[in-house]
Motif scaffolding. Structure first.
Motif, mmCIF file in Angstrom:
data_model
loop_
_atom_site.group_PDB
_atom_site.id
_atom_site.type_symbol
_atom_site.label_atom_id
_atom_site.label_comp_id
_atom_site.label_asym_id
_atom_site.label_seq_id
_atom_site.Cartn_x
_atom_site.Cartn_y
_atom_site.Cartn_z
ATOM 1 N N ALA A 83 1.352 -17.297 -57.119
ATOM 2 C CA ALA A 83 0.643 -18.316 -56.349
ATOM 3 C C ALA A 83 1.622 -19.258 -55.657
ATOM 4 N N VAL A 84 2.664 -19.647 -56.366
ATOM 5 C CA VAL A 84 3.683 -20.505 -55.757
ATOM 6 C C VAL A 84 4.365 -19.769 -54.608
ATOM 7 N N ALA A 85 4.654 -18.482 -54.806
ATOM 8 C CA ALA A 85 5.291 -17.699 -53.739
ATOM 9 C C ALA A 85 4.351 -17.515 -52.544
ATOM 10 N N PHE A 86 3.059 -17.304 -52.815
ATOM 11 C CA PHE A 86 2.095 -17.134 -51.729
ATOM 12 C C PHE A 86 1.995 -18.388 -50.861
ATOM 13 N N GLY A 87 2.176 -19.564 -51.489
ATOM 14 C CA GLY A 87 2.058 -20.810 -50.742
ATOM 15 C C GLY A 87 3.345 -21.253 -50.068
ATOM 16 N N SER A 88 4.426 -20.502 -50.250
ATOM 17 C CA SER A 88 5.713 -20.885 -49.670
ATOM 18 C C SER A 88 5.723 -20.641 -48.162
ATOM 19 N N ALA A 89 6.302 -21.594 -47.431
ATOM 20 C CA ALA A 89 6.415 -21.446 -45.984
ATOM 21 C C ALA A 89 7.451 -20.405 -45.601
ATOM 22 N N LEU A 90 8.316 -20.021 -46.536
ATOM 23 C CA LEU A 90 9.353 -19.033 -46.256
ATOM 24 C C LEU A 90 8.819 -17.600 -46.290
#
Length: 307
Positions: free
Chosen positions: A108-115
């Motif tokens: 979830a944290v990775a999905f929300g990353s702008a990168l």
């Protein structure tokens, strides 16, 4: 004089305002709209629950049933297979569920990353396993993890790794079951966590960054506390689903080898629809309901809102 005028004005206003006439039966109208749903709930929910409890008080001898009182519940305490199924289910609950939720939070944290590029496509890819039917993906994993002709062992052989007895060994069968469950439900929980992350105020992250907090501290002191309600939700849902686990062990291993993947849901099914001992199966169902209720209360006690 003014009093007379005001009285006349009030009388005129009251004459112009129509009186609300209550028609007979208006109080019952809302209940009539709810009645079909209540009737369906009573027929398909309340009646089976009550009948199951009544059935748990009977002993099945072939085609005959005799009243046994609490004998089926006493039998639970002396049944080694019940405790084996409970232990196997508990291992899945303690090991697989926390691991799955931890991976889901990281995704979830990775999905929300702008990168991250192509975020919508990647999110869809991780959520798609949830759309797959339980029996279908169970058969898929049974084919992939087949010890003799499975694709996984074929790839391991290419890397020079000996074949793994995925479904033929007690330890590897449990690992295979855990892998299947993690593959199927991780993306679903990640999407739930992501929806909560997107609702967290960005001001908290900005304030933490101004105070000098690095990425790990922002995750620990801002993200995790913000995810607490959703962690409780996913934990309760995963606990209920794990304690009722049936499809995956039934399709993958049928409870074997040596009852190492026998779960409470599968043991309940075997007693009810393989041995036709519906009284004992109903007792198992009520014991399972008590366990689920107890664990739910414990989880709400420790993870619920203290206010």
């Amino acid at each position: 004089m003014s009093t007379v005028v005001s009285e006349r004005a009030t009388a005129g206003a009251s004459a112009k305002t129509p009186r609300r006439v209550r028609r007979p039966g208006t109080k019952a109208a809302p209940y009539l709209f709810v009645l079909p749903a209540l009737a369906l709930f009573a027929v398909f929910k309340l009646y089976p629950i009550a009948w199951s409890f009544w059935l748990s008080l009977f002993r099945t001898d072939g085609a005959l049933q005799s009243f046994a009182g609490t004998a089926n519940y006493e039998r639970l305490l002396r049944d080694p297979l019940f405790w084996t199924a409970l232990r196997n289910t508990g291992v899945i609950l303690v090991v697989q569920v926390p691991l799955m939720l931890a991976i889901a939070i990281g995704l979830a944290v990775a999905f929300g990353s702008a990168l991250l590029r192509f975020r919508a496509f990647i999110r869809l890819g991780f959520f798609l396993p949830m759309v797959t039917g339980l029996v279908a993906y169970g058969v898929l994993f049974a084919v992939l993890l087949n010890p003799q002709s499975g694709l996984v062992n074929w790839f391991l052989g290419l890397a020079g790794i000996p074949a793994v007895p995925w479904l033929a060994d007690t330890l590897w069968a449990r690992i295979a079951l855990g892998l299947a469950l993690t593959w199927h439900y991780t993306g679903y929980n990640a999407v739930i966590f992501l929806s909560r992350l997107q609702a967290l105020p960005r001001d908290h992250y900005d304030a933490a960054a101004v105070d000098g907090a690095n990425a790990w501290k922002r995750f620990r002191h801002v993200t995790l506390p913000g995810l607490r309600p959703v962690v409780l939700l996913t934990l309760v849902m995963s606990t209920i689903g794990t304690l009722q686990l049936f499809d995956e062990p039934y399709v993958l291993t049928n409870g074997g080898p040596d009852n190492s993947t026998l779960t409470l849901g599968l043991y309940l099914y075997n007693n009810g629809f393989k041995f036709f001992d519906f009284g004992y199966a109903s007792a198992i169902a009520y014991a399972l309901a008590v366990i689920i209720g107890f664990l739910g209360i414990v989880q709400f006690r420790f993870l619920g809102d203290k206010s």
